[in-house]
Design an enzyme around this catalytic site. Sequence first.
Site, PDB file in Angstrom:
ATOM      1  N   ASP B 115     -25.766   9.748 -37.501  1.00  0.00           N
ATOM      2  CA  ASP B 115     -24.409   9.634 -38.011  1.00  0.00           C
ATOM      3  C   ASP B 115     -23.797  11.030 -38.086  1.00  0.00           C
ATOM      4  O   ASP B 115     -24.392  11.936 -38.660  1.00  0.00           O
ATOM      5  CB  ASP B 115     -24.447   9.004 -39.408  1.00  0.00           C
ATOM      6  CG  ASP B 115     -23.096   8.469 -39.826  1.00  0.00           C
ATOM      7  OD1 ASP B 115     -22.239   8.247 -38.946  1.00  0.00           O
ATOM      8  OD2 ASP B 115     -22.896   8.256 -41.033  1.00  0.00           O
ATOM      9  N   HIS B 122     -11.686  13.689 -43.121  1.00  0.00           N
ATOM     10  CA  HIS B 122     -12.710  13.055 -43.960  1.00  0.00           C
ATOM     11  C   HIS B 122     -13.604  14.119 -44.605  1.00  0.00           C
ATOM     12  O   HIS B 122     -13.896  14.052 -45.808  1.00  0.00           O
ATOM     13  CB  HIS B 122     -13.555  12.095 -43.120  1.00  0.00           C
ATOM     14  CG  HIS B 122     -14.761  11.571 -43.852  1.00  0.00           C
ATOM     15  ND1 HIS B 122     -14.670  10.689 -44.901  1.00  0.00           N
ATOM     16  CD2 HIS B 122     -16.089  11.837 -43.689  1.00  0.00           C
ATOM     17  CE1 HIS B 122     -15.891  10.405 -45.352  1.00  0.00           C
ATOM     18  NE2 HIS B 122     -16.770  11.093 -44.640  1.00  0.00           N
ATOM     19  N   GLU B 188     -17.549   2.994 -44.780  1.00  0.00           N
ATOM     20  CA  GLU B 188     -17.061   4.065 -43.905  1.00  0.00           C
ATOM     21  C   GLU B 188     -16.712   3.423 -42.571  1.00  0.00           C
ATOM     22  O   GLU B 188     -17.571   2.842 -41.905  1.00  0.00           O
ATOM     23  CB  GLU B 188     -18.113   5.173 -43.732  1.00  0.00           C
ATOM     24  CG  GLU B 188     -18.438   5.876 -45.048  1.00  0.00           C
ATOM     25  CD  GLU B 188     -19.109   7.242 -44.882  1.00  0.00           C
ATOM     26  OE1 GLU B 188     -19.861   7.415 -43.911  1.00  0.00           O
ATOM     27  OE2 GLU B 188     -18.859   8.118 -45.738  1.00  0.00           O
ATOM     28  N   GLU B 190     -16.183   3.598 -38.918  1.00  0.00           N
ATOM     29  CA  GLU B 190     -16.667   4.547 -37.907  1.00  0.00           C
ATOM     30  C   GLU B 190     -16.650   3.906 -36.526  1.00  0.00           C
ATOM     31  O   GLU B 190     -16.552   2.685 -36.375  1.00  0.00           O
ATOM     32  CB  GLU B 190     -18.102   4.983 -38.216  1.00  0.00           C
ATOM     33  CG  GLU B 190     -18.282   5.539 -39.620  1.00  0.00           C
ATOM     34  CD  GLU B 190     -19.572   6.320 -39.800  1.00  0.00           C
ATOM     35  OE1 GLU B 190     -20.262   6.590 -38.794  1.00  0.00           O
ATOM     36  OE2 GLU B 190     -19.880   6.642 -40.960  1.00  0.00           O
ATOM     37  N   ASP B 222     -20.515   2.003 -42.095  1.00  0.00           N
ATOM     38  CA  ASP B 222     -21.638   2.692 -42.711  1.00  0.00           C
ATOM     39  C   ASP B 222     -21.513   2.559 -44.226  1.00  0.00           C
ATOM     40  O   ASP B 222     -21.024   3.448 -44.916  1.00  0.00           O
ATOM     41  CB  ASP B 222     -21.607   4.160 -42.270  1.00  0.00           C
ATOM     42  CG  ASP B 222     -22.787   4.943 -42.797  1.00  0.00           C
ATOM     43  OD1 ASP B 222     -23.869   4.360 -42.936  1.00  0.00           O
ATOM     44  OD2 ASP B 222     -22.611   6.146 -43.061  1.00  0.00           O
ATOM     45  N   ARG B 226     -21.921   5.634 -53.320  1.00  0.00           N
ATOM     46  CA  ARG B 226     -21.496   7.019 -53.536  1.00  0.00           C
ATOM     47  C   ARG B 226     -22.195   7.687 -54.714  1.00  0.00           C
ATOM     48  O   ARG B 226     -22.418   8.913 -54.698  1.00  0.00           O
ATOM     49  CB  ARG B 226     -19.991   7.092 -53.760  1.00  0.00           C
ATOM     50  CG  ARG B 226     -19.170   6.629 -52.593  1.00  0.00           C
ATOM     51  CD  ARG B 226     -19.298   7.546 -51.404  1.00  0.00           C
ATOM     52  NE  ARG B 226     -18.465   7.064 -50.295  1.00  0.00           N
ATOM     53  CZ  ARG B 226     -18.632   7.451 -49.042  1.00  0.00           C
ATOM     54  NH1 ARG B 226     -19.596   8.307 -48.717  1.00  0.00           N
ATOM     55  NH2 ARG B 226     -17.858   6.973 -48.090  1.00  0.00           N
ATOM     56  N   GLN B 229     -25.681   8.535 -53.500  1.00  0.00           N
ATOM     57  CA  GLN B 229     -25.553   9.632 -52.539  1.00  0.00           C
ATOM     58  C   GLN B 229     -25.298  10.973 -53.239  1.00  0.00           C
ATOM     59  O   GLN B 229     -25.922  11.992 -52.904  1.00  0.00           O
ATOM     60  CB  GLN B 229     -24.404   9.307 -51.581  1.00  0.00           C
ATOM     61  CG  GLN B 229     -24.185  10.336 -50.477  1.00  0.00           C
ATOM     62  CD  GLN B 229     -22.951  10.011 -49.633  1.00  0.00           C
ATOM     63  OE1 GLN B 229     -22.349   8.945 -49.765  1.00  0.00           O
ATOM     64  NE2 GLN B 229     -22.566  10.935 -48.765  1.00  0.00           N
ATOM     65  N   LYS B 242     -27.299   5.428 -48.190  1.00  0.00           N
ATOM     66  CA  LYS B 242     -26.825   4.916 -46.903  1.00  0.00           C
ATOM     67  C   LYS B 242     -27.790   3.925 -46.261  1.00  0.00           C
ATOM     68  O   LYS B 242     -27.358   3.122 -45.414  1.00  0.00           O
ATOM     69  CB  LYS B 242     -26.686   6.085 -45.908  1.00  0.00           C
ATOM     70  CG  LYS B 242     -25.750   7.186 -46.346  1.00  0.00           C
ATOM     71  CD  LYS B 242     -24.310   6.834 -46.074  1.00  0.00           C
ATOM     72  CE  LYS B 242     -23.426   8.069 -46.209  1.00  0.00           C
ATOM     73  NZ  LYS B 242     -22.080   7.784 -45.685  1.00  0.00           N
ATOM     74  N   THR B 246     -26.217  -0.769 -42.421  1.00  0.00           N
ATOM     75  CA  THR B 246     -25.170  -0.223 -41.554  1.00  0.00           C
ATOM     76  C   THR B 246     -24.797  -1.360 -40.602  1.00  0.00           C
ATOM     77  O   THR B 246     -25.655  -1.854 -39.862  1.00  0.00           O
ATOM     78  CB  THR B 246     -25.687   0.983 -40.747  1.00  0.00           C
ATOM     79  OG1 THR B 246     -26.251   1.937 -41.645  1.00  0.00           O
ATOM     80  CG2 THR B 246     -24.571   1.618 -39.934  1.00  0.00           C
ATOM     81  N   GLU B 348     -12.024   8.011 -50.403  1.00  0.00           N
ATOM     82  CA  GLU B 348     -10.820   8.775 -50.081  1.00  0.00           C
ATOM     83  C   GLU B 348      -9.556   8.015 -50.463  1.00  0.00           C
ATOM     84  O   GLU B 348      -8.608   8.590 -51.014  1.00  0.00           O
ATOM     85  CB  GLU B 348     -10.782   9.084 -48.581  1.00  0.00           C
ATOM     86  CG  GLU B 348     -11.862  10.055 -48.129  1.00  0.00           C
ATOM     87  CD  GLU B 348     -11.992  10.047 -46.622  1.00  0.00           C
ATOM     88  OE1 GLU B 348     -11.326  10.847 -45.967  1.00  0.00           O
ATOM     89  OE2 GLU B 348     -12.766   9.212 -46.095  1.00  0.00           O
TER      90      GLU B 348
END
Lengths: 405, 405
Positions: B115, B122, B188, B190, B222, B226, B229, B242, B246, B348
């Site tokens: 990844d 970002h 996420e 992606e 993904d 948080r 993480q 993570k 996925t 975000e």
Amino acid sequence: MTGAAATWVDVPEGSGFGPANLPYGVFAPSGGEPRVGVAIGGRVLDLAAALGDPVFAAPALNPFLAQGPARWREVRARVAELLGDERHRAWAEPHLHPLDGVALRLPFEVADYVDFYASEHHAANLGALFRPGQPPLTPNWKHLPIGYHGRAGTVVPSGTPVVRPCGQYRPDPDAPPVYGPTRRLDIEAEVGFVVGAPSKPGEPVPLSAFAEHVFGVCLVNDWSARDVQAWEYVPLGPFLGKSFATSVSPWVVPLAALAAARTAPPPREPAPPPYLRDGGEPWGLDLALEVRLNGHLVSRPPYAAMYWTPAQMLAHLTANGAALRTGDLFASGTVSGPGREQRGSLAELSWGGAEPLRLPGGAERTFLHDGDEVSITATAPGTDGSRIGFGEVTGRVLPARPPEG
Amino acid sequence: MTGAAATWVDVPEGSGFGPANLPYGVFAPSGGEPRVGVAIGGRVLDLAAALGDPVFAAPALNPFLAQGPARWREVRARVAELLGDERHRAWAEPHLHPLDGVALRLPFEVADYVDFYASEHHAANLGALFRPGQPPLTPNWKHLPIGYHGRAGTVVPSGTPVVRPCGQYRPDPDAPPVYGPTRRLDIEAEVGFVVGAPSKPGEPVPLSAFAEHVFGVCLVNDWSARDVQAWEYVPLGPFLGKSFATSVSPWVVPLAALAAARTAPPPREPAPPPYLRDGGEPWGLDLALEVRLNGHLVSRPPYAAMYWTPAQMLAHLTANGAALRTGDLFASGTVSGPGREQRGSLAELSWGGAEPLRLPGGAERTFLHDGDEVSITATAPGTDGSRIGFGEVTGRVLPARPPEG
């Protein structure tokens, strides 16, 4: 068990592959297809032929590993009987091949590869070298076994040459980075754990189920380009500094052979959270590693000094419900003890290059030179009073290939 | 090519699966074995049957991907002809299955999963949120595409429910960490790149060889915890935050379908090192992503704004000689544009939870609730003036399972 385990096979003194060990690997006889074997003395037993079971006529241990712990116990008992009872000699002996006449392969196909960071001494040493002026251990270190995913596709068998990798690094912190052959090629002496039985998605594997999933143990050299790693690893962790090659030993020692090697890990303070709290029978392991550089013994890392046990690593790895697959490999991270001569990496042994290691004959090393050969071995107490050997993981450094164009 | 590509198949307006696309997936007809197919309109062509080639009678694209780029071109041309020329209709039509009558599977078996972190917007947003008071981009960010290895074994097909993971995190920085269901479950959005042709160990893949190795493109979610993480990721990067799941879309759009989507990436300053310097035909891609939460459009991330192209990611990934395997997946990292409504993660969009997202009907979200469903779609310009669709990657959040004991 008391007294030496029996075998009719001639096992040389100090072989490490006595009848209390019986490690598994994949070998190819001259001109033959690769298949699963068990090492005894200086020979390897062809399991597909000796047991008449096609699960062993495979180029990897995976099909056997997937059969699960009851089957692992059954096969170990059958092999011990075949090699232990003189009455089976006529049947089994034709299926024994001299080790010096076969090629050893990667013993299992790696599914996911995870590398931990479980030695407090190593983590503190690396922290001091990589993050000077900050506390050597990050605030999370004693609360969870830190780990990350490595590249499964570049796990290679012992003996595979390691081409010095190129990469991006920044020798001068005030100048732009450069791209070229690493100047700080290092090793990490580690112990690897091989997952046999998968787990279900969403179901963490508790500490007590460790031996239901992990089949056995191998040796790992996690080759590292320290300059590349130092430049790239913030914020998402090591990547190209590690992904060029990770070497594993050809033999996987079954957990069943390590009953006498279990030992209490060091005291953990503060107490870890409940899912990492090991009670009566923790999985500390008394393995004695040795690291040799061009034949010279340079370190004796003691695995018993590791802060986190492999059962804790597995419980943590699956704590979020991540599933295990047959062939998953997780490694301990560098094994370093408290003593200077117990450090499992050159970065530590030479203190980041500041204190070169003196080798017999006047040579000095900070990091690896082209042509250097590194070999890692280990032994552990066997259930019959013998020393169990893990074979070796070895590799020689080849010069970098200049980039094209 | 000019003018709409031709087909005798009925393709509804806006389908995204017109004859200029022809994406590959794996489907199982009711009661049948999984096999490789190509989507056209609302149907899927059974390639093993239509082309009479057993390489497509497989539960994954991998055997076909391993055949390499000349073969990919040949099959694409044959499929385009079969579906384009009315004379083939009698032969091919019986091998078309309605998409709503088949089950879609994971399209390929994932070898290694990497990844990246290729969106400047970002990375700057996450940097500001995770490391307040420090520069949002780390010093290495504009010199190399930062990436890390993820867990290949937990890549799941679109539609797989995502159980809220448990993990360790520290809500109060002055108190010990806790273990429990994540309180900050995020997505996420992606874009993923699927490697078909392997590379040799020790041989970096230059920018110019991108299309010789990468077969196609899919969508990736993904999923991220948080809080987990943030607590675990220093110093070795994201791990359990993570590795629980996925998700990937069921269709892989071949690079060959994206010729009209190639675009110049943003200016890169300072100039990247030579191995990352793209000259005349860089691989910026004009993909328009859309993120929906419970059916409501919450973001439109523009892939064209990505700082690093996928060819640069691949050149970097292999710069140290790491080999590629068929089935390797590398993802872009979260796609975020400069605008607030172009951000590809809830961290975000809600600025770390401080500014809840308002959904139609009065609902608010910072992070995901149990029962929430997230869907990511994308389109790109096709070579015939149509819009190419990528299908969708979707998943619903299930409540955490309390740990046993």
